[in-house]
Scaffold this motif. Structure first.
Motif, short mmCIF file in Angstrom:
data_model
loop_
_atom_site.label_atom_id
_atom_site.label_comp_id
_atom_site.label_asym_id
_atom_site.label_seq_id
_atom_site.Cartn_x
_atom_site.Cartn_y
_atom_site.Cartn_z
N UNK A 35 0.81 -1.21 0.00
CA UNK A 35 0.00 0.00 0.00
C UNK A 35 0.85 1.26 0.00
N UNK A 36 1.93 1.25 0.75
CA UNK A 36 2.82 2.41 0.79
C UNK A 36 3.53 2.60 -0.55
N UNK A 37 3.95 1.49 -1.16
CA UNK A 37 4.62 1.59 -2.47
C UNK A 37 3.67 2.16 -3.51
N UNK A 38 2.43 1.70 -3.48
CA UNK A 38 1.43 2.21 -4.43
C UNK A 38 1.18 3.70 -4.23
N UNK A 39 1.15 4.14 -2.97
CA UNK A 39 0.90 5.56 -2.71
C UNK A 39 2.06 6.43 -3.18
N UNK A 40 3.27 5.91 -3.07
CA UNK A 40 4.44 6.65 -3.55
C UNK A 40 4.39 6.77 -5.07
N UNK A 41 4.08 5.67 -5.75
CA UNK A 41 3.98 5.70 -7.21
C UNK A 41 2.92 6.70 -7.67
N UNK A 42 1.82 6.78 -6.93
CA UNK A 42 0.74 7.70 -7.29
C UNK A 42 1.12 9.15 -7.04
N UNK A 43 2.04 9.38 -6.10
CA UNK A 43 2.45 10.75 -5.73
C UNK A 43 3.45 11.37 -6.68
N UNK A 44 4.15 10.58 -7.44
CA UNK A 44 5.25 11.10 -8.26
C UNK A 44 4.77 12.22 -9.19
N UNK A 45 5.58 13.29 -9.35
CA UNK A 45 5.17 14.45 -10.14
C UNK A 45 5.37 14.24 -11.65
N UNK A 46 4.63 13.30 -12.20
CA UNK A 46 4.75 12.98 -13.62
C UNK A 46 3.77 13.82 -14.43
N UNK A 47 4.24 14.33 -15.55
CA UNK A 47 3.39 15.18 -16.39
C UNK A 47 2.46 14.34 -17.23
N UNK A 48 2.91 13.18 -17.64
CA UNK A 48 2.09 12.22 -18.37
C UNK A 48 2.44 10.83 -17.87
#
Length: 286
Positions: A35-48
């Motif tokens: 769950x923590x890994x998924x939340x980090x992936x979702x937080x990343x400042x990706x433009x696309x």
């Protein structure tokens, strides 16, 4: 999660393949912290949404599969020094029907020249950079391979998780902290970048740090069946590192916890909690 494990995430150096249960710990780590890994992936400042991703020091695939889940159009190149870890990751990919979206590459990230890893939009390095002899070289190599505007995510754990309550075990309170203190002393010489602030190094390597996040990990053992086995596997590995340095009373208490057939087995406890912190630096190539 070493910053992640006591010699458990050394999947950027050549080593005997998994004879010490390392792969088991990595798999349990992935399950408990999913769950923590998924939340980090979702937080990343990706433009696309990224199409090409590189997972450096991928281990058995915790980051690889989190990124595949988060970015359904992405392909991941999973890089590790351990052939055994990569075989395990490949088997998981096949079992999940994701083999067409994963490429595995065996490589030593301390080598002067890296293999061709493409031109990724996202590079992910979780609990791997601090094992490198020359992380500055690796940061420069990442900057060269990233696509313009690409993001480099560095994820580190503030030490291997603690599991026992403060007063445990009976008769030897503080045992876990004393074990970790020994591990810390042993690792200081071998991993000088353990616990590093990667922000200044990323800036010096030509990145702009666009995000910094620290995530508290506090997972009740009753919330995941994997917590007990995770604690058992981790403390077994710690025992191998500290056995000759602990006093006899502490070693005896530790062995009681690790005796799965005994009344004091860590698997019999209902008060385990996974406690640590994860820090993430999200940097963009400038």
């Amino acid at each position: 999660m070493s910053q992640a494990h006591p010699h458990t995430h050394q999947h950027v150096h050549h080593e005997p393949d998994d004879s010490d249960g390392l792969a088991e710990i990595l798999d349990l780590d992935a399950e408990v912290l999913a769950g923590h890994t998924a939340s980090i992936a979702a937080w990343l400042p990706l433009r696309t949404g990224p199409r090409q991703v590189v997972d450096l020091g991928c281990g058995t695939g915790a980051g690889t599969f989190a990124l595949l889940d988060r970015f359904p159009d992405a392909y991941v190149t999973a890089v590790d020094a351990s052939a055994g870890h990569l075989r395990r990751l490949r088997a998981k990919a096949c079992a999940r029907g994701l083999e067409e979206r994963v490429r595995t590459v065996q490589a030593d990230l301390d080598a002067t020249a890296w293999p061709d890893l493409g031109t990724p939009d996202l590079v992910w390095a979780s609990a791997s950079l601090h094992h490198l002899a020359d992380p500055e070289h690796a940061l420069g190599a990442v900057r060269e391979l990233l696509a313009p505007g690409g993001v480099f995510a560095v994820v580190e754990l503030a030490g291997f998780p603690r599991f026992l309550p403060e007063g445990a075990p009976d008769g030897r309170p503080g045992l876990e902290e004393r074990c970790h203190a020994v591990v810390d002393r042993l690792q200081t010489e071998h991993m000088p970048h353990r616990g590093a602030d990667w922000g200044p190094m990323l800036t010096a390597a030509g990145f702009t740090v666009e995000g910094l996040r620290t995530v508290a990990v506090d997972i009740e053992g009753t919330g995941s069946e994997a917590v007990g086995p995770y604690a058992l596997a981790g403390l077994r590995r710690i025992r191998g590192a500290v056995a000759t340095s602990l006093n006899p009373e502490d070693l005896t208490a530790l062995d009681r916890l690790l005796d799965t057939n005994g009344p004091h087995s860590i698997l019999r406890r209902d008060d385990l909690v996974v406690r640590t912190e994860r820090t993430v630096w999200a940097a963009r190539r400038t």
